[in-house]
Scaffold this motif. Structure first.
Motif, mmCIF file in Angstrom:
data_model
loop_
_atom_site.group_PDB
_atom_site.id
_atom_site.type_symbol
_atom_site.label_atom_id
_atom_site.label_comp_id
_atom_site.label_asym_id
_atom_site.label_seq_id
_atom_site.Cartn_x
_atom_site.Cartn_y
_atom_site.Cartn_z
ATOM 1 N N ILE A 134 1.361 -1.519 -0.114
ATOM 2 C CA ILE A 134 0.008 0.517 0.130
ATOM 3 C C ILE A 134 0.847 1.230 -0.049
ATOM 4 O O ILE A 134 2.105 0.776 0.638
ATOM 5 C CB ILE A 134 -1.255 0.209 1.551
ATOM 6 N N THR A 135 -0.100 2.377 -0.271
ATOM 7 C CA THR A 135 0.920 3.842 -0.368
ATOM 8 C C THR A 135 0.608 4.080 0.446
ATOM 9 O O THR A 135 -0.584 4.803 0.501
ATOM 10 C CB THR A 135 0.717 3.791 -1.488
ATOM 11 N N TYR A 136 0.872 5.354 0.763
ATOM 12 C CA TYR A 136 0.446 6.761 1.556
ATOM 13 C C TYR A 136 1.331 8.018 1.914
ATOM 14 O O TYR A 136 2.292 7.864 1.328
ATOM 15 C CB TYR A 136 0.530 5.542 3.098
ATOM 16 N N ARG A 137 1.453 8.910 2.053
ATOM 17 C CA ARG A 137 1.829 10.367 1.545
ATOM 18 C C ARG A 137 1.725 10.557 3.747
ATOM 19 O O ARG A 137 1.217 10.717 4.349
ATOM 20 C CB ARG A 137 1.150 11.679 1.495
ATOM 21 N N VAL A 138 3.742 11.063 3.603
ATOM 22 C CA VAL A 138 4.350 11.357 4.143
ATOM 23 C C VAL A 138 5.084 13.103 4.555
ATOM 24 O O VAL A 138 5.778 12.659 3.904
ATOM 25 C CB VAL A 138 5.206 11.193 5.714
ATOM 26 N N GLN A 139 3.944 14.172 4.890
ATOM 27 C CA GLN A 139 4.701 15.837 4.328
ATOM 28 C C GLN A 139 4.933 15.214 2.541
ATOM 29 O O GLN A 139 3.828 15.042 1.942
ATOM 30 C CB GLN A 139 5.688 15.217 4.779
ATOM 31 N N ASP A 140 5.786 15.556 2.592
ATOM 32 C CA ASP A 140 6.171 15.357 0.586
ATOM 33 C C ASP A 140 6.487 13.745 0.088
ATOM 34 O O ASP A 140 7.206 13.504 -1.383
ATOM 35 C CB ASP A 140 7.151 16.228 0.530
ATOM 36 N N GLN A 141 6.621 12.755 0.613
ATOM 37 C CA GLN A 141 7.907 11.396 0.638
ATOM 38 C C GLN A 141 5.749 10.743 0.175
ATOM 39 O O GLN A 141 5.624 10.448 1.319
ATOM 40 C CB GLN A 141 8.100 10.864 1.001
ATOM 41 N N VAL A 142 5.852 9.880 -0.906
ATOM 42 C CA VAL A 142 5.188 8.840 -0.894
ATOM 43 C C VAL A 142 5.981 7.678 -0.198
ATOM 44 O O VAL A 142 7.018 7.450 -0.910
ATOM 45 C CB VAL A 142 4.625 8.678 -2.352
ATOM 46 N N GLN A 143 4.988 6.804 0.490
ATOM 47 C CA GLN A 143 5.642 5.647 0.972
ATOM 48 C C GLN A 143 5.267 4.545 1.189
ATOM 49 O O GLN A 143 3.726 5.023 0.437
ATOM 50 C CB GLN A 143 5.745 5.747 2.887
ATOM 51 N N GLU A 144 5.783 3.292 0.930
ATOM 52 C CA GLU A 144 5.337 2.461 0.803
ATOM 53 C C GLU A 144 5.467 0.906 2.069
ATOM 54 O O GLU A 144 6.818 1.274 2.679
ATOM 55 C CB GLU A 144 5.546 1.657 -0.498
ATOM 56 N N VAL A 145 4.172 0.471 2.318
ATOM 57 C CA VAL A 145 5.175 -0.825 3.092
ATOM 58 C C VAL A 145 3.864 -1.937 3.019
ATOM 59 O O VAL A 145 2.627 -2.250 2.516
ATOM 60 C CB VAL A 145 4.309 -0.370 5.140
ATOM 61 N N GLU A 146 4.407 -2.777 3.140
ATOM 62 C CA GLU A 146 3.292 -4.173 2.747
ATOM 63 C C GLU A 146 2.417 -5.009 3.696
ATOM 64 O O GLU A 146 3.243 -4.956 4.745
ATOM 65 C CB GLU A 146 4.786 -5.632 2.401
ATOM 66 N N LEU A 147 1.150 -5.277 3.588
ATOM 67 C CA LEU A 147 0.890 -5.430 4.562
ATOM 68 C C LEU A 147 1.085 -6.922 5.224
ATOM 69 O O LEU A 147 0.733 -7.920 4.386
ATOM 70 C CB LEU A 147 -0.924 -5.057 4.608
ATOM 71 N N LEU A 148 0.513 -6.835 6.179
ATOM 72 C CA LEU A 148 0.937 -8.501 7.364
ATOM 73 C C LEU A 148 -0.228 -9.118 6.996
ATOM 74 O O LEU A 148 -0.801 -10.076 8.141
ATOM 75 C CB LEU A 148 1.873 -8.387 8.287
ATOM 76 N N ASP A 149 -1.409 -8.269 6.999
ATOM 77 C CA ASP A 149 -2.378 -8.448 8.247
ATOM 78 C C ASP A 149 -4.124 -8.030 7.284
ATOM 79 O O ASP A 149 -2.964 -6.766 6.676
ATOM 80 C CB ASP A 149 -2.699 -8.259 8.830
ATOM 81 N N ASN A 150 -5.117 -8.273 6.840
ATOM 82 C CA ASN A 150 -6.235 -7.888 6.129
ATOM 83 C C ASN A 150 -6.486 -6.739 7.535
ATOM 84 O O ASN A 150 -6.209 -6.416 8.426
ATOM 85 C CB ASN A 150 -7.238 -8.624 6.347
#
Length: 106
Positions: free
Chosen positions: A34-50
């Motif tokens: 999934i992607t999300y934004r922290v201030q000016d940066q787009v970040q990504e993390v892989e989900l370990l759970d629903n």
């Protein structure tokens, strides 16, 4: 971009750079990146759970006993280590202000 606007294509929202969690803006599935934004940066993390719509996702690993932040505010304390990508909810965070649903009735 104003802080209150939702970035097109984002899966979750982070409102404050100090936050440990993002809030899902749709139902999300284990294994999904999934992607999300922290201030000016787009970040990504892989989900370990629903993670259901409106629930929280850890965006960093948070040790047990840590005060956890959402919207820049402390919302509770971790009861176990929470890894980045895990669902954050009552099973791994306890409120530090008390839960009204568990209040002793006189």
């Amino acid at each position: 971009m104003a802080a209150h606007q939702i970035e097109a294509g984002a899966d979750a929202l982070v409102m404050d750079a100090r936050d440990h969690v993002a809030t899902a803006i749709k139902d999300l599935q284990q294994g999904q990146k999934i992607t999300y934004r922290v201030q000016d940066q787009v970040q990504e993390v892989e989900l370990l759970d629903n993670v259901p719509f409106g629930h929280k996702i850890a965006i960093v690993t948070v040790p047990e006993g840590t005060d956890i932040r959402k919207y820049g505010e402390v919302i509770g304390r971790t009861t176990s280590e929470i890894k980045a990508g895990q669902h954050v909810h009552v099973h791994n965070v306890e409120g530090i202000r008390g839960r009204g649903d568990q209040a002793v009735k006189a």
